[in-house]
Every structure is written in structure tokens, then in C-alpha cells.
Design a protein around this motif. Structure first.
Motif, short mmCIF file in Angstrom:
data_model
loop_
_atom_site.label_atom_id
_atom_site.label_comp_id
_atom_site.label_asym_id
_atom_site.label_seq_id
_atom_site.Cartn_x
_atom_site.Cartn_y
_atom_site.Cartn_z
N GLN A 1 37.58 63.87 93.47
CA GLN A 1 37.11 65.16 92.52
C GLN A 1 35.74 65.78 93.47
O GLN A 1 35.88 65.66 94.13
CB GLN A 1 36.58 64.33 91.19
CG GLN A 1 34.79 64.14 91.42
CD GLN A 1 34.51 62.43 92.10
OE1 GLN A 1 35.39 61.91 92.77
NE2 GLN A 1 33.65 61.75 91.58
N VAL A 2 35.90 67.07 92.84
CA VAL A 2 35.57 68.28 93.22
C VAL A 2 33.85 68.07 93.50
O VAL A 2 33.59 67.46 92.49
CB VAL A 2 35.47 69.18 91.75
CG1 VAL A 2 34.45 70.62 93.19
CG2 VAL A 2 36.77 69.85 92.77
N GLN A 3 33.67 67.87 94.47
CA GLN A 3 31.74 67.74 95.30
C GLN A 3 31.80 68.62 95.55
O GLN A 3 31.66 69.49 96.65
CB GLN A 3 31.67 66.26 95.08
CG GLN A 3 30.31 65.98 95.62
CD GLN A 3 30.00 64.35 96.15
OE1 GLN A 3 30.75 64.40 96.75
NE2 GLN A 3 29.07 64.19 95.89
N LEU A 4 29.77 69.23 95.23
CA LEU A 4 29.75 70.19 95.63
C LEU A 4 27.88 69.80 96.32
O LEU A 4 27.28 69.19 95.19
CB LEU A 4 29.39 71.91 95.20
CG LEU A 4 30.86 72.22 95.02
CD1 LEU A 4 30.90 73.73 93.81
CD2 LEU A 4 31.42 72.77 96.17
N VAL A 5 28.04 70.21 97.51
CA VAL A 5 26.29 70.10 97.39
C VAL A 5 25.20 70.78 98.29
O VAL A 5 26.12 71.14 99.51
CB VAL A 5 25.85 68.05 98.54
CG1 VAL A 5 24.77 67.69 98.33
CG2 VAL A 5 26.80 67.11 97.27
N GLU A 6 24.13 71.64 97.93
CA GLU A 6 23.90 72.39 97.99
C GLU A 6 22.03 71.47 98.78
O GLU A 6 22.14 70.73 98.47
CB GLU A 6 23.36 73.41 96.92
CG GLU A 6 24.29 73.75 96.25
CD GLU A 6 25.27 73.71 95.22
OE1 GLU A 6 25.59 73.85 94.30
OE2 GLU A 6 24.44 71.84 94.96
N SER A 7 22.13 72.39 99.71
CA SER A 7 20.65 71.96 100.50
C SER A 7 20.15 73.32 101.16
O SER A 7 20.41 74.12 100.82
CB SER A 7 20.91 70.77 101.68
OG SER A 7 21.70 70.86 102.38
N GLY A 8 18.62 73.06 101.47
CA GLY A 8 18.60 73.70 102.81
C GLY A 8 17.35 74.67 101.67
O GLY A 8 16.60 75.30 102.63
N GLY A 9 17.06 74.60 100.37
CA GLY A 9 15.93 75.17 99.64
C GLY A 9 14.39 74.52 99.91
O GLY A 9 14.61 73.94 100.77
N GLY A 10 13.88 75.42 99.30
CA GLY A 10 12.23 75.31 99.77
C GLY A 10 11.03 76.11 99.69
O GLY A 10 11.52 76.89 98.57
N LEU A 11 10.06 76.12 99.89
CA LEU A 11 9.13 77.07 99.49
C LEU A 11 8.95 78.06 100.85
O LEU A 11 9.09 77.88 101.40
CB LEU A 11 7.70 76.35 99.05
CG LEU A 11 6.34 77.01 99.02
CD1 LEU A 11 6.93 78.25 97.82
CD2 LEU A 11 4.88 76.60 99.54
N ALA A 12 8.88 79.44 100.25
CA ALA A 12 9.09 80.42 101.72
C ALA A 12 7.95 81.31 100.74
O ALA A 12 7.80 81.25 99.59
CB ALA A 12 10.48 80.89 101.73
N GLN A 13 7.30 81.93 101.96
CA GLN A 13 6.76 83.25 101.69
C GLN A 13 7.12 84.83 102.07
O GLN A 13 8.31 84.85 102.39
CB GLN A 13 5.44 83.41 102.79
CG GLN A 13 4.23 82.37 102.72
CD GLN A 13 3.37 83.01 103.79
OE1 GLN A 13 3.41 83.20 105.03
NE2 GLN A 13 2.12 81.69 103.68
N THR A 14 6.80 85.63 101.23
CA THR A 14 7.56 86.74 101.17
C THR A 14 7.73 87.06 102.09
O THR A 14 6.56 87.46 103.14
CB THR A 14 5.90 87.63 100.10
OG1 THR A 14 6.26 87.39 98.64
CG2 THR A 14 7.23 88.85 99.46
N GLY A 15 8.80 87.46 102.39
CA GLY A 15 8.77 88.02 103.84
C GLY A 15 9.52 87.13 104.21
O GLY A 15 10.42 87.55 105.97
N GLY A 16 9.49 86.23 103.85
CA GLY A 16 10.21 84.81 104.74
C GLY A 16 11.50 84.16 104.59
O GLY A 16 12.48 85.36 104.04
#
Length: 114
Positions: free
Chosen positions: A1-16
Motif C-alpha cells: 500500500q501507499v506509504q509516505l514517511v516524512e522526516s527532517g523537521g525540527g526547531l530552527a531560528q528565523t533565517g535558519g
């Protein structure tokens, strides 16, 4: 079946910067126009960027010049490089088919502090 796995998010400062990744499986990835969407608290989900199966990108006006979408058909991956982040970019980010979004993955949270 269709599977989508997102990653890489997090906390960043403005301009980051952050780089999101999406691993897709269960469908013929190379034939699909793929998009990144986001949903901020209390708001509807919106597409942020999409890339055609031929590799042509398109962007939401507010992210033009800051975000770059790319894909690797050999790896069934789609990416979103996000630079010059702003607090209004804070949202959960998802990838999916642009034309007929199917089941959604869990998304990846992006939080940009001011």
C-alpha cells in the motif's frame, strides 16, 4: 500500500534552514507529480511546492526564493530545502501526490522561532 514517511523537521531560528525528506513506496513514484504540503495550527492544509514527474518545480508565492523542491526517482524520494525560514513557516509538513493525494503520512513538525 501507499506509504509516505516524512522526516527532517525540527526547531530552527528565523533565517535558519532545514531540509525535509520524504520516502515514498507502494506506487510508481516516477509517474507522479509530488508536492509538499503544510498545515499550521487552526489552518487548512496548503500545498507549498510541487515538482512534476519531469522535474519542473512550482512554489507557493510566499516561499519562492527560499524553498527548493527536488526529487530522486531512483530512490523514490522527494526533498524540500527550506532556507531563510520565517515564523509563519511553522507547521506540520507532509508530502503527497499533487493531483490525487492519498493516505497521509505522519508529517514532520517544523517550528521556527522568532
Amino acid at each position: 500500500q501507499v506509504q509516505l514517511v516524512e522526516s527532517g523537521g525540527g526547531l530552527a531560528q528565523t533565517g535558519g534552514s532545514l531540509r525535509l525528506s520524504c520516502a515514498a513506496s507502494g506506487f510508481i513514484f516516477s509517474t507522479k507529480n509530488m508536492a509538499w504540503y503544510r498545515q499550521a495550527p487552526g489552518k487548512q492544509r496548503e500545498w507549498v511546492a510541487y515538482i512534476t514527474r519531469f522535474g519542473s518545480p512550482n512554489y507557493l508565492e510566499s516561499v519562492k526564493g527560499r524553498f527548493t523542491i527536488s526529487r530522486d526517482n531512483a530512490k523514490n524520494m522527494v526533498y524540500l530545502q527550506m532556507n531563510k525560514l520565517k515564523p509563519e513557516d511553522t507547521a506540520v509538513y507532509y508530502c503527497n501526490d499533487l493531483v490525487e493525494p492519498g493516505s497521509w503520512g505522519q508529517g514532520t513538525q517544523v517550528t521556527v522561532s522568532s
